[in-house]
Scaffold this motif. Structure first.
Motif: not given
Length: 258
Positions: A38-67
Motif C-alpha cells: 500500500f502506498g506511493e512511489i515517485w521516480i524521476q530520471s535525471t541523466g545518469d541518476e535516478l531519484d526516488l521518493d517512497a512512502d510504502l507499507s507492506l502487509k503480511k509478507g516476507m523479507y529476507m526469510g523473515e515473516p
C-alpha cells in the motif's frame, strides 16, 4: 502517472498490490520481498541518476526469510544519498525493528559523505542479520537493543548496546549474552560483555587444523577492557592429546578467582 521530457518521471499509487509482481524482476535478494503493498512511489530520471521518493507499507509478507505482519518504508533517494525517514518491521508480539538516518552511496562534491543511522530492535533474529553478511561466522539467537552508526563509508564509527538470547557464534554456544561498547573507526572498545548459560558455562567445538599433535592443553576465553585489564576468564578441562583433524567438544566454566 508517467511524464516524458528531458527528465521523465513516474508516480505510482498502489493498494493491495502483490509485491512479487515487481520483485520477481530484481536480481538482488536484498530488494526482494513478498506481501501486499500500500502506498506511493515517485521516480524521476535525471541523466545518469535516478531519484526516488517512497512512502510504502507492506502487509503480511516476507523479507529476507523473515515473516512480518507489517513493514513500513518512508525514504528519499537523491544525488546518491538515501534519506531514511523510517524503516520498520514488526511481527505482533514477537519482533520489532526501527531505523532512520542518512546513508550515502557515493561521495558528494566536497569528497565527504557522512553516515548517520540509528536503529533499535527487539527479538530480532540473528539469522536475519547473518543473511546480509553470509561470509561472516554463523550467528543464531534473538537480539534486542540499539546500534547507532556515524562517520563516513571509509571510517564508520558505531556504538551499541545488545542483549542476545540463545546466542551461537560460529560453533560456540554463548547462551545469554549482553554487551555494550563503541568502535571509533580503528579500535573496538567493549565497556562490558558477559555470556551466561543456564549453568554459567560456555560450550563449543574446536578442531586441530594444524599438522602437529596438541598435548596437555586447555581452552581459555578472556574478556578485557580497553586497558587490557581482565574482567572475566573461563577455561575448559585439560585435553591430553589432540591429533591433526580431530574435533573436540569443550565446556568452559568461569573462574571463581576473577
Amino acid at each position: 502517472m508517467i511524464k516524458g521530457g528531458s527528465n521523465p518521471e513516474g508516480r505510482f499509487k498502489m493498494s493491495n498490490f502483490d509485491a512479487e509482481i515487481i520483485t520477481q524482476f530484481l536480481k538482488d535478494e536484498h530488494l526482494k520481498f513478498s506481501g501486499l503493498i500500500f502506498g506511493e512511489i515517485w521516480i524521476q530520471s535525471t541523466g545518469d541518476e535516478l531519484d526516488l521518493d517512497a512512502d510504502l507499507s507492506l502487509k503480511k509478507g516476507m523479507y529476507m526469510g523473515e515473516p512480518v505482519d507489517e513493514m513500513v518504508l518512508s525514504c528519499l533517494y537523491k544525488n546518491g544519498i538515501l534519506h531514511l525517514d523510517d524503516i520498520s518491521m514488526t511481527r505482533e508480539g514477537s519482533m520489532g525493528l526501527q531505523a532512520n538516518g542518512i546513508i550515502p552511496f557515493r561521495q558528494n562534491q566536497t569528497g565527504h559523505s557522512s553516515i548517520s543511522l540509528k536503529s533499535s530492535f527487539s527479538n530480532l533474529s540473528m539469522e536475519f542479520i547473518h543473511r546480509f553478511i553470509p561470509n561472516f561466522f554463523t550467528l543464531k539467537g534473538y537480539t534486542s537493543g540499539f546500534l547507532h552508526l556515524k562517520g563516513s563509508p571509509e571510517k564508520t564509527q558505531f556504538k551499541y548496546n545488545l542483549e542476545i538470547n540463545e546466542l551461537l557464534f560460529d560453533v560456540v554456544a554463548l547462551g545469554h549474552f549482553t554487551s555494550k561498547g563503541k568502535y571509533d573507526g580503528r579500535r573496538l572498545f567493549v565497556e562490558s560483555a558477559r555470556s551466561v548459560s543456564e549453568d554459567g558455562s560456555i560450550t563449543g567445538k574446536i578442531r586441530n587444523g594444524g599438522e602437529k599433535i596438541f598435548e596437555n592443553f586447555r581452552i581459555y576465553a578472556l574478556i578485557k577492557d580497553e586497558d587490557d585489564n581482565i574482567l572475566d576468564i573461563s577455561s575448559s578441562e585439560i585435553f591430553h592429546a589432540m591429533k591433526p583433524g580431530e574435533v573436540f567438544e569443550f565446556k568452559m566454566l568461569a573462574s571463581p578467582n576473577i
